[in-house]
Design an enzyme around this catalytic site. Structure first.
Site, short mmCIF file in Angstrom:
data_model
loop_
_atom_site.label_atom_id
_atom_site.label_comp_id
_atom_site.label_asym_id
_atom_site.label_seq_id
_atom_site.Cartn_x
_atom_site.Cartn_y
_atom_site.Cartn_z
CB SER A 157 -8.30 0.77 5.62
OG SER A 157 -9.00 1.95 5.46
CE LYS A 186 -3.85 2.01 2.66
NZ LYS A 186 -4.70 1.87 3.87
CB SER A 216 -8.12 3.61 2.73
OG SER A 216 -7.25 3.02 3.67
N1 GLN Z 1 -13.07 4.60 6.22
C1 GLN Z 1 -12.42 4.85 7.45
C2 GLN Z 1 -11.90 6.27 7.51
O1 GLN Z 1 -11.94 6.97 6.55
C3 GLN Z 1 -11.35 3.85 7.72
C4 GLN Z 1 -10.13 4.11 6.94
C5 GLN Z 1 -8.97 3.27 7.40
O2 GLN Z 1 -9.13 2.27 8.10
N2 GLN Z 1 -7.77 3.72 7.06
O3 GLN Z 1 -11.46 6.71 8.52
#
Ligand code: GLN
Length: 486
Positions: free
Chosen positions: A180, A81, A156
């Site tokens: 995510s 990532k 994400s």
């Molecule tokens: N969708 C969540 C956020 O925007 C989780 C994102 C994540 O786990 N990095 O905070």
């Protein structure tokens, strides 16, 4: 699309490499070909390290020929990532503000991967700074779902999930702050693990919510996730939050029976908002665990609905302070016309950050500001402790807690991108475990309308071996991961 003669799990790749049925060079060529085939459809990658990977594969094969095997990933291509610093290529966090950033050092997880013999094949797409649930907030365009390209891959870490689901790589790294890793794993039909907060070093990982962030693997199978965690986990003097607890040989827990295992099912995980088809698939998976000998215990975790507010307050507050360091004095994407420092910040941060990141800065700064800190951040921190306690109590009665990963399957691209609240709600079932700091895993458990559904399994702090045990015994009886794609 992956050639059937080549291994489709890390376990198989390790065996085939050991027996010299394949070489690291074969695996790298196969990965590069598969990535090239899929990229026009998926956009899972932000950068592919073809030259580096080929050179590394040659060196890896040479070492093996001389009798040196560095570790369980010797010669295996892995995708990363693009939130995690690598000395290869760029590290952009899918943001314009870091588009020219090349990390001067490897994150500790990258050092661990390299020590285990892995070959970095490229950097994967994500929501900008890991904020989002669909990878549509990437400044470089969204990732598509390999099962149905009109759908999101989740987020994400959508690029890493799509890279594994498409067969481009056997393993990829993601990060999980509020879901995510688990949610894109569920949407793409692969295994995704968020380890206990503190199990894996975050040194060299661009911070989102520092009291929540964890790095974890995406793989095709549970046993492969166990192999990856054994490589990634461990104490790091560079990360004060990393745990000194010893790292178990997680792979050894991937067998056995479910007899005597107590599986807790919180009723709040099937509340309104969870789609009927997801409920049906997940309930069938829970019934299958019972058929395999587990005892199902219905429970209530009444604070579950509060977790989303608690999470978004804490995550955005922490994000607003973490993002303050991006002054763009070194990697500025714009040619500067500003005359003062304040003008420079306004111009560069105004142009360099996308809408969701700006929302985080606004919401987070508000929640932390004088006069509001008590009412918002501190109150959220108190409820967070109560949620944590609720799980501690539950784990006195049960070994694991299970439920859906997400309220629905992969949604259509564009359907939530302009509706932040709808986007946030897709994390309703992952964030409770995040705020409690617990380990949780998504394992494929079936399909709804031809889209994958993930079963979420959570365990007490630092009991990842329970996740591997329950999930692999389930997986071995079902093999959803072997379903053909597209
Ligand atoms: N969708 C969540 C956020 O925007 C989780 C994102 C994540 O786990 N990095 O905070």
């Amino acid at each position: 699309m992956a050639s059937p003669v080549l291994p489709n799990t890390l376990v198989a790749a390790r065996a085939a490499l050991d027996k010299q049925e394949v070489s690291a060079a074969d695996l790298v060529e196969e990965a590069l070909t598969t990535i090239a085939q899929w990229e026009p459809t998926l956009h899972a990658f932000l950068e592919v390290f073809a030259g580096h990977a080929r050179t590394a594969a040659t060196a890896s094969d040479k070492q093996r020929a001389q009798g040196t095997v560095l570790g369980p990933l010797h010669g295996v291509p892995v995708a990363i990532k693009d939130l995690i610093c690598t000395t290869e290529g760029h590290t952009t966090a899918a943001s314009k503000i870091l588009q020219n950033f090349m990390a001067p050092y490897d994150a500790t997880v990258i050092t661990h991967l390299k020590k285990a013999g892995a070959i970095l094949i490229g950097k994967t797409n994500l929501d900008e700074f890991a904020m989002g649930s669909s990878t549509e907030y990437s400044a470089y365009g969204p990732t598509h779902n390999p099962w149905q390209p009109a759908r999101v891959a989740g987020g994400s870490s959508g690029g890493s999930a799509a890279a594994v689901a498409s067969g481009s790589v056997l393993a990829a790294l993601g990060t999980d702050t509020g879901g995510s890793i688990r949610q894109p794993a569920s949407f793409c039909g692969v295994v995704g693990l968020k380890p206990t907060y503190g199990r894996v070093s975050r040194f060299g990982v661009i911070a989102y919510g520092s009291s929540l962030d964890q790095v974890g693997p995406f793989t095709r199978t549970v046993q492969d996730a166990a192999i990856m965690l054994s490589v990634l986990a461990g104490h790091d003097s560079q990360d004060a939050t990393s745990s000194p607890l010893p790292v178990p040989a997680y792979e050894t827990f991937c067998h056995g029976s479910l007899k005597g295992i107590k599986v807790g099912v919180p009723q709040e995980f099937f509340a309104e908002g969870v789609s009927p088809e997801v409920t049906t698939v997940v309930k069938a998976a829970i019934a299958a665990l019972a058929d395999q000998g587990a005892t199902i215990i219905n429970l209530s975790l009444p604070l579950t609905p509060a977790a989303i507010a608690v999470y978004y307050l804490i995550a955005k507050a922490e994000a607003s302070t973490n993002l303050a360091r991006f002054d763009a004095l070194r990697y500025a994407p714009v040619s500067l016309s500003s005359h003062s420092l304040v003008e420079h910040y306004l111009e560069v941060r105004g142009q360099g950050f996308g809408a969701e990141v700006k929302r985080a800065i606004l919401m987070g700064s508000y929640a932390l500001s004088a006069g509001y800190y008590e009412a918002w951040y501190q109150q959220a921190s108190r409820v967070r402790m109560l949620i944590r306690r609720e799980y501690e109590e539950a784990f006195k009665e049960v070994d694991v807690v299970v439920g859906p990963v997400a309220p629905e399957t992969a949604f259509t691209l564009g359907s939530k991108v302009d509706d932040p609240l709808a986007m946030y709600l897709s994390d309703a079932l992952t964030v409770p475990l995040s705020v409690a700091g617990l380990p949780a895993l998504s394992v494929p458990c079936g399909f709804a309308s031809s889209l994958p559904v993930g079963l979420q399994i959570a365990a007490p702090h630092f009991k990842e071996e329970r996740l591997f045990h329950v999930a692999s015994v389930y997986e071995q009886a079902h093999n959803w991961w072997q379903q053909p794609r597209l």
